[in-house]
Design an enzyme around this catalytic site. Sequence first.
Site, PDB file in Angstrom:
ATOM      1  N   HIS A 163       1.001  -7.217   2.034  1.00  0.00           N
ATOM      2  CA  HIS A 163       1.504  -5.972   1.452  1.00  0.00           C
ATOM      3  C   HIS A 163       2.636  -6.329   0.497  1.00  0.00           C
ATOM      4  O   HIS A 163       3.519  -7.126   0.824  1.00  0.00           O
ATOM      5  CB  HIS A 163       2.019  -5.044   2.557  1.00  0.00           C
ATOM      6  N   HIS A 212       7.960  -3.594  -7.537  1.00  0.00           N
ATOM      7  CA  HIS A 212       7.964  -2.454  -6.624  1.00  0.00           C
ATOM      8  C   HIS A 212       8.638  -1.300  -7.359  1.00  0.00           C
ATOM      9  O   HIS A 212       9.855  -1.283  -7.515  1.00  0.00           O
ATOM     10  CB  HIS A 212       8.704  -2.814  -5.336  1.00  0.00           C
TER      11      HIS A 212
END
Length: 605
Positions: free
Chosen positions: A163, A209
């Site tokens: 992830h 991110h």
Amino acid sequence: MESDSKAKKKSPKPSKTPRKKEKPKSGKGKEKINGASNTGSYNYRMFSFFNRKFKINEVKPPPDVNKAFSLFTDDSTHMNADQLRRFLAVHQNDVNTRVEDAQRIIEQVVSMRHHLTKVVRNSLSLDDFFHFLFSVDLNGPIRTQVHHDMTAPLSHYFIYTGHNSYLTGNQLSSDCSEVPIIKALQNGVRVIELDLWPSSSADEIYVLHGRTLTSPVSLLQCLTSIKEYAFVSSPYPVIITLEDHLTPELQAIAAEMINQTFESMLYHPDTDCLTEFPSPESLKYRIMISTKPPKEYLESRLKESDDENSPKETNESEGSESEEEDEDIKSVQAGVVKYKRIITIHAGKPKGGLKEALQVDADKVRRLSISEQQLEKAAGSLGVHVVRFTQKNILRVYPKGTRFNSSNYKPTIGWMHGAQMVAFNIQGYGKHLWVMHGMFRANGGCGYVMKPEHLTRPSDELIDPKTTFPVRKMLKVKIYMGDGWRLDFSHTHFDAYSPPDFYTKIYIAGVPADEAKRKTKVIEDDWVPVWDEEFTFSLTVPELALLRIEVREYDLHEKDDFGGQTCLPIPELKTGIRSVPLHDKKGVKYKNVRLLMFFEFEEVV
């Protein structure tokens, strides 16, 4: 009583400061590795006034090792190749071992232990035999070859999944880099996640991110690293999951970049939608893309154009603008088609209720992504629906957004329900990540583990994962001893005033009915602790069970020190006496720290 005696015996420890982990220097004498005789001592300074000297105990074979050696040598002083073969076949259940294999082991052990004295012989002494049993390379605890059927559809496997694979640390402010992607691939991870965002000028593609302080890395850099390291640890397919925040124009650029980087390695089917996923075997050395198909921007752009132009007549200048817009629309359409073409596994998040999202389509397969909280909710009332969905389709479970420190959740809930991609923050550490490491040590560490039969059987025979099964196997675990800390740590790493006081915790991770915890006694002031304790565990679903082992150093005044850990897939355990290597908190194997253990299974009728 144990704590009281320890309090009297041990001087208070000073506040701990980081110590360099180096090979310790013995006070006197010599040391040898892997079960050979050890002599010497360590000096510990007390209150800066005087030294305490602790002798290094000689490492001796446990009684069970002596017994086995005596039994298979008919009380002789040496074990020949045929006797070793019989020991391996009968006691260790290595039934395919040949005399030639046993002879090679003897040659390796003799060469390692007696290379300085140049001893040449074709048999093992008791100390040689003990050295062999305590050798991780020669007598490890699990199978190391791929042995599962690799010809079933991808949906029949648990897949090692990362992830936010590009993050070096926490989810808010760490750097984005290709380095954690490389490390993940080197460790066998098969699913890499990349979040794609446009640069501030909207002409470049970054991996980062989004909406955090994380620094970006270029998409091309990530793709190039994936190509170079994709198959260093496993030949089975790598899946790149894209979280896409790009414009149609940048999607076209991304598609071109992906095609040019991977070329023939990139797999995409001839049809728009697969009706069944291909097998890992058929996809060896191939890379696949999984993301949402691009939206049909063309229809909305055409509608806007029609709405603007239909009420009025256009002059020549307006006609020219219209032609330019038509060309723009065609360009967008071409980009959408190009991007859609590279997608093999179509993905999406649930729309409407979770039950609706878990509907199975007869004419296509897909990937569904849900959070760990959504999985917990589904496990409560929709367990059978989840299992039915994962028989043909792929379910990806990702950590909740509040795990800012890159922590992880309990993976066994996802596996119980057939979720193939239990996505983890591989750059973190902790007990849940250790369990993930353990699961994917199975099947030769290739990154694909066949799901249990009860999760892939016909839909009309499905069983609710909450069902408690009867006990099917008993696992006997005996922990004899441990060694190697004195070689991998400084002699004051655990305690400034005396040798360490080790104990071991043993856990079963798996379905709720199988979870258990045991603990050995504390062995005080000994670098080579001998516990010689036995535990028995009952298993209802052994296919999903893992044996997690953690060594701690007892501390009366502070938190117990970490001394190593490992997690082993129980279906892969080799029976008999085995050497079990330990790892640090991040999963890196120590050079010398290991345990000598015994494993035995008993079928329950």
